[in-house]
Design a protein around this motif. Sequence first.
Motif, PDB file in Angstrom:
ATOM      1  N   MET A   1      32.646 -16.455  42.823  1.00  0.00           N
ATOM      2  CA  MET A   1      31.428 -16.307  43.427  1.00  0.00           C
ATOM      3  C   MET A   1      30.565 -16.893  42.711  1.00  0.00           C
ATOM      4  O   MET A   1      30.252 -16.944  41.462  1.00  0.00           O
ATOM      5  N   LYS A   2      29.451 -18.013  43.214  1.00  0.00           N
ATOM      6  CA  LYS A   2      28.355 -18.587  42.614  1.00  0.00           C
ATOM      7  C   LYS A   2      27.168 -17.661  42.402  1.00  0.00           C
ATOM      8  O   LYS A   2      26.779 -17.080  43.058  1.00  0.00           O
ATOM      9  N   GLU A   3      26.662 -17.922  41.073  1.00  0.00           N
ATOM     10  CA  GLU A   3      25.723 -17.018  40.437  1.00  0.00           C
ATOM     11  C   GLU A   3      24.560 -17.318  40.969  1.00  0.00           C
ATOM     12  O   GLU A   3      24.124 -18.640  41.188  1.00  0.00           O
ATOM     13  N   LYS A   4      23.618 -16.573  41.376  1.00  0.00           N
ATOM     14  CA  LYS A   4      22.235 -16.713  41.974  1.00  0.00           C
ATOM     15  C   LYS A   4      21.162 -16.669  40.844  1.00  0.00           C
ATOM     16  O   LYS A   4      19.970 -17.137  41.333  1.00  0.00           O
ATOM     17  N   ILE A   5      21.506 -16.078  39.915  1.00  0.00           N
ATOM     18  CA  ILE A   5      20.481 -16.054  38.804  1.00  0.00           C
ATOM     19  C   ILE A   5      20.239 -17.196  38.166  1.00  0.00           C
ATOM     20  O   ILE A   5      21.109 -18.190  37.715  1.00  0.00           O
ATOM     21  N   ALA A  21      19.917  -3.820  39.069  1.00  0.00           N
ATOM     22  CA  ALA A  21      20.837  -3.806  40.250  1.00  0.00           C
ATOM     23  C   ALA A  21      21.666  -2.490  40.297  1.00  0.00           C
ATOM     24  O   ALA A  21      21.915  -1.908  41.233  1.00  0.00           O
ATOM     25  N   SER A  22      22.079  -2.118  39.352  1.00  0.00           N
ATOM     26  CA  SER A  22      23.056  -1.014  39.149  1.00  0.00           C
ATOM     27  C   SER A  22      22.056   0.217  39.565  1.00  0.00           C
ATOM     28  O   SER A  22      22.447   1.081  40.195  1.00  0.00           O
ATOM     29  N   THR A  35      30.678   0.721  43.223  1.00  0.00           N
ATOM     30  CA  THR A  35      31.475  -0.224  42.658  1.00  0.00           C
ATOM     31  C   THR A  35      31.009  -1.370  41.747  1.00  0.00           C
ATOM     32  O   THR A  35      29.916  -1.583  42.029  1.00  0.00           O
ATOM     33  N   MET A  36      31.755  -1.727  40.771  1.00  0.00           N
ATOM     34  CA  MET A  36      31.122  -2.718  39.865  1.00  0.00           C
ATOM     35  C   MET A  36      31.182  -4.076  40.892  1.00  0.00           C
ATOM     36  O   MET A  36      30.387  -4.982  40.483  1.00  0.00           O
ATOM     37  N   THR A  37      32.019  -3.989  41.654  1.00  0.00           N
ATOM     38  CA  THR A  37      32.002  -5.454  42.753  1.00  0.00           C
ATOM     39  C   THR A  37      30.699  -5.332  43.320  1.00  0.00           C
ATOM     40  O   THR A  37      29.944  -6.579  43.629  1.00  0.00           O
ATOM     41  N   GLU A  38      30.036  -4.156  43.868  1.00  0.00           N
ATOM     42  CA  GLU A  38      28.738  -4.103  44.512  1.00  0.00           C
ATOM     43  C   GLU A  38      27.653  -4.302  43.558  1.00  0.00           C
ATOM     44  O   GLU A  38      26.622  -5.102  43.893  1.00  0.00           O
ATOM     45  N   ALA A  43      23.369  -8.074  41.703  1.00  0.00           N
ATOM     46  CA  ALA A  43      22.775  -8.757  40.688  1.00  0.00           C
ATOM     47  C   ALA A  43      22.866 -10.268  40.861  1.00  0.00           C
ATOM     48  O   ALA A  43      22.318 -10.826  40.258  1.00  0.00           O
ATOM     49  N   GLY A  44      23.776 -10.653  41.869  1.00  0.00           N
ATOM     50  CA  GLY A  44      23.811 -12.148  42.007  1.00  0.00           C
ATOM     51  C   GLY A  44      24.639 -12.959  40.964  1.00  0.00           C
ATOM     52  O   GLY A  44      24.406 -14.039  40.802  1.00  0.00           O
ATOM     53  N   ILE A  45      25.512 -12.037  40.520  1.00  0.00           N
ATOM     54  CA  ILE A  45      26.544 -12.983  39.539  1.00  0.00           C
ATOM     55  C   ILE A  45      27.927 -12.407  39.641  1.00  0.00           C
ATOM     56  O   ILE A  45      28.237 -11.541  40.704  1.00  0.00           O
ATOM     57  N   ALA A  46      28.747 -13.299  39.042  1.00  0.00           N
ATOM     58  CA  ALA A  46      30.080 -13.192  39.121  1.00  0.00           C
ATOM     59  C   ALA A  46      30.639 -11.586  38.543  1.00  0.00           C
ATOM     60  O   ALA A  46      30.105 -11.560  37.540  1.00  0.00           O
ATOM     61  N   LYS A  47      31.623 -11.160  39.092  1.00  0.00           N
ATOM     62  CA  LYS A  47      32.132  -9.797  38.521  1.00  0.00           C
ATOM     63  C   LYS A  47      32.430 -10.150  37.185  1.00  0.00           C
ATOM     64  O   LYS A  47      32.406  -9.270  36.343  1.00  0.00           O
ATOM     65  N   GLY A  48      33.090 -11.240  36.800  1.00  0.00           N
ATOM     66  CA  GLY A  48      33.602 -11.580  35.561  1.00  0.00           C
ATOM     67  C   GLY A  48      32.529 -11.708  34.430  1.00  0.00           C
ATOM     68  O   GLY A  48      32.446 -11.225  33.520  1.00  0.00           O
ATOM     69  N   THR A  49      31.408 -12.227  35.017  1.00  0.00           N
ATOM     70  CA  THR A  49      29.976 -12.236  34.020  1.00  0.00           C
ATOM     71  C   THR A  49      29.644 -10.918  33.861  1.00  0.00           C
ATOM     72  O   THR A  49      28.920 -10.546  32.813  1.00  0.00           O
ATOM     73  N   LEU A  50      29.505 -10.068  34.906  1.00  0.00           N
ATOM     74  CA  LEU A  50      29.096  -8.592  34.726  1.00  0.00           C
ATOM     75  C   LEU A  50      29.986  -7.858  33.471  1.00  0.00           C
ATOM     76  O   LEU A  50      29.147  -7.231  32.472  1.00  0.00           O
TER      77      LEU A  50
END
Length: 214
Positions: A1-5, A21-22, A35-38, A43-50
């Motif tokens: 996923m491309k981050e939007k931040i 976002a949470s 979910t963490m995916t949501e 938040a406009g970030i990749a799940k790995g970044t989260l």
Amino acid sequence: MKEKIPEKINKEEKRLMIIDASEKLFFEKNYEDTTMTEIAKNAGIAKGTLYLYFSSKKDLYFSVVVRGLKLIEDLMRKNIKTCHTGIEKVVMMGKSYVEFYKEYPDYYNLIVNYESQKAHLNPEDPLVRLSYEKSEMIFDYLSKSIIEGIKDKTIRKDVDPQKLAMVLWTQTTGMVQQVKLREILYKKWSNTTPETILDYYIELTKKTLQNNES
């Protein structure tokens, strides 16, 4: 996923954006169904970044709970500035909690859930410990206000400040929760609004605590 931040945003700003976002999802869907995916998507970030910022959904939950507890603390501190005696401060803390319940219902619901499971939480967890500290600061101020009231003779002297603080804390949170749950029934039984019941409870508590000898 491309981050939007934006790339220039600093680490703390990104962390706050993730909490925002949470919070939005917890309020809209509730904690269990989010979910963490949501959260990452919102938040406009990749799940790995989260996961670089928060190890679990629970960490995000407590970050939002701490925000709510800070709102209560700030509200009480602001309102208490108008008080001059111990009993005024104790009563104002109760009124401030009712105000919080009415003005911030989403935060209120999260904190009620937090309080219900507090005994089963690990106090060594940094975010859990922070939420404990916020609760303890409020409780400590309530105890000190009772002691102040005994000293300035506005509160009866035959009370135990610590025990009374625990009773008032339990009563007030319980009253607000019960009124919220039984709002329709109360209206049906006596055409009484939740606000009227809570105002009556606060006034009754004040009369119970007052030192009538002064």
